[in-house]
Scaffold this active site. Structure first.
Site, PDB file in Angstrom:
ATOM      1  N   GLY A  37       0.923  -1.319  -0.034  1.00  0.00           N
ATOM      2  CA  GLY A  37       0.079   0.008  -0.118  1.00  0.00           C
ATOM      3  C   GLY A  37       0.868   1.038   0.082  1.00  0.00           C
ATOM      4  CB  CYS A  38       0.191   4.730   1.267  1.00  0.00           C
ATOM      5  SG  CYS A  38       1.063   6.168   1.366  1.00  0.00           S
ATOM      6  CG  PHE A  39       5.909   4.824  -0.477  1.00  0.00           C
ATOM      7  CD1 PHE A  39       5.577   6.127   0.105  1.00  0.00           C
ATOM      8  CD2 PHE A  39       6.416   4.672  -1.905  1.00  0.00           C
ATOM      9  CE1 PHE A  39       5.652   7.141  -0.974  1.00  0.00           C
ATOM     10  CE2 PHE A  39       6.691   5.862  -2.808  1.00  0.00           C
ATOM     11  CZ  PHE A  39       6.083   6.975  -2.245  1.00  0.00           C
ATOM     12  CD1 TRP A  40       4.798   8.638   2.211  1.00  0.00           C
ATOM     13  CD2 TRP A  40       2.965   9.232   2.707  1.00  0.00           C
ATOM     14  NE1 TRP A  40       4.521   9.723   1.495  1.00  0.00           N
ATOM     15  CE2 TRP A  40       3.563  10.210   1.742  1.00  0.00           C
ATOM     16  CE3 TRP A  40       1.428   9.773   3.183  1.00  0.00           C
ATOM     17  CZ2 TRP A  40       2.795  11.280   1.169  1.00  0.00           C
ATOM     18  CZ3 TRP A  40       0.935  10.918   2.613  1.00  0.00           C
ATOM     19  CH2 TRP A  40       1.489  11.501   1.349  1.00  0.00           C
ATOM     20  CD  GLU A  96       2.896   4.977  -3.155  1.00  0.00           C
ATOM     21  OE1 GLU A  96       2.950   4.723  -2.095  1.00  0.00           O
ATOM     22  OE2 GLU A  96       2.165   5.911  -3.658  1.00  0.00           O
TER      23      GLU A  96
END
Length: 150
Positions: A10-13, A54
Site C-alpha cells: 500500500g502507501c509506502f508512508w 510503491e
C-alpha cells in the site's frame, strides 16, 4: 550480516513507519519498483501506466531480525487479500508484493505466504517476484510520517 528486503503493502508512508521502528532495521527508503519505466516519479507512478509499485526497501541486520520476522510484520501491516488496493488507496501501485533478492528469500516468502493464508478469510493475492531496479522516491516522501509529526 546486513541484508535487504523489498516490500509493497500500500502507501509506502505507513509501511515505512511500521518497519523503521523494528529492532534490527538499519535503514529504510521508500521508492518504486517492479515497473517498466526508468526513473519514475510519484506523479508518473500515480497517473501513468508505469506498472511500478510503491515499495519500501529495508536494510536489516539478520543477527538481530530475520527475514522471516520481517515477513511477519509485512502480513500485519496491510491487507494482503485486496488486489491493487489498501483502504482508500486504489491502483496497481498499491499492490501487495514481496520482491526477493535471492532464492532463500523467495523460498522463505512462499512458505510464509502459505503459513499465513489460514489467517485470512479471503485468498492472499500478494505477488512474490524477483527484485528489479529500485528507484528511490523523492526526498519529501522519505520518513514522511515522522517528518509530519515535527
Amino acid at each position: 550480516m546486513i541484508q535487504k528486503g523489498l516490500f509493497g503493502a500500500g502507501c509506502f508512508w505507513g509501511v515505512e513507519e511500521h518497519f523503521r521502528k523494528l529492532k534490527g532495521v538499519i535503514k529504510t527508503e521508500v521508492g518504486y519498483s517492479g515497473g517498466n519505466t526508468k526513473n519514475p516519479t510519484y506523479e508518473s507512478v500515480c497517473y501513468e501506466n508505469t506498472n511500478h509499485a510503491e515499495v519500501l526497501q529495508v536494510e536489516f541486520d539478520e543477527n538481530i531480525i530475520s527475514y522471516s520476522n520481517l515477513l511477519e510484520e509485512f502480513w500485519k501491516c496491510h491487507d494482503p487479500t485486496t488486489l491493487d488496493r489498501q483502504g482508500l488507496d486504489i491502483g496497481k501501485q498499491y499492490r501487495s508484493v514481496i520482491y526477493y533478492f535471492n532464492d532463500d528469500q523467495k523460498k522463505i516468502a512462499e512458505i510464509s505466504k502459505e503459513k499465513h493464508q489460514p489467517n485470512f478469510k479471503n485468498r492472499i493475492v500478494t505477488e512474490i517476484s524477483q527484485a528489479t531496479l529500485f528507484y528511490k522516491a523523492e526526498e519529501y516522501h522519505q520518513k514522511y510520517i515522522q517528518k509530519s509529526k515535527i
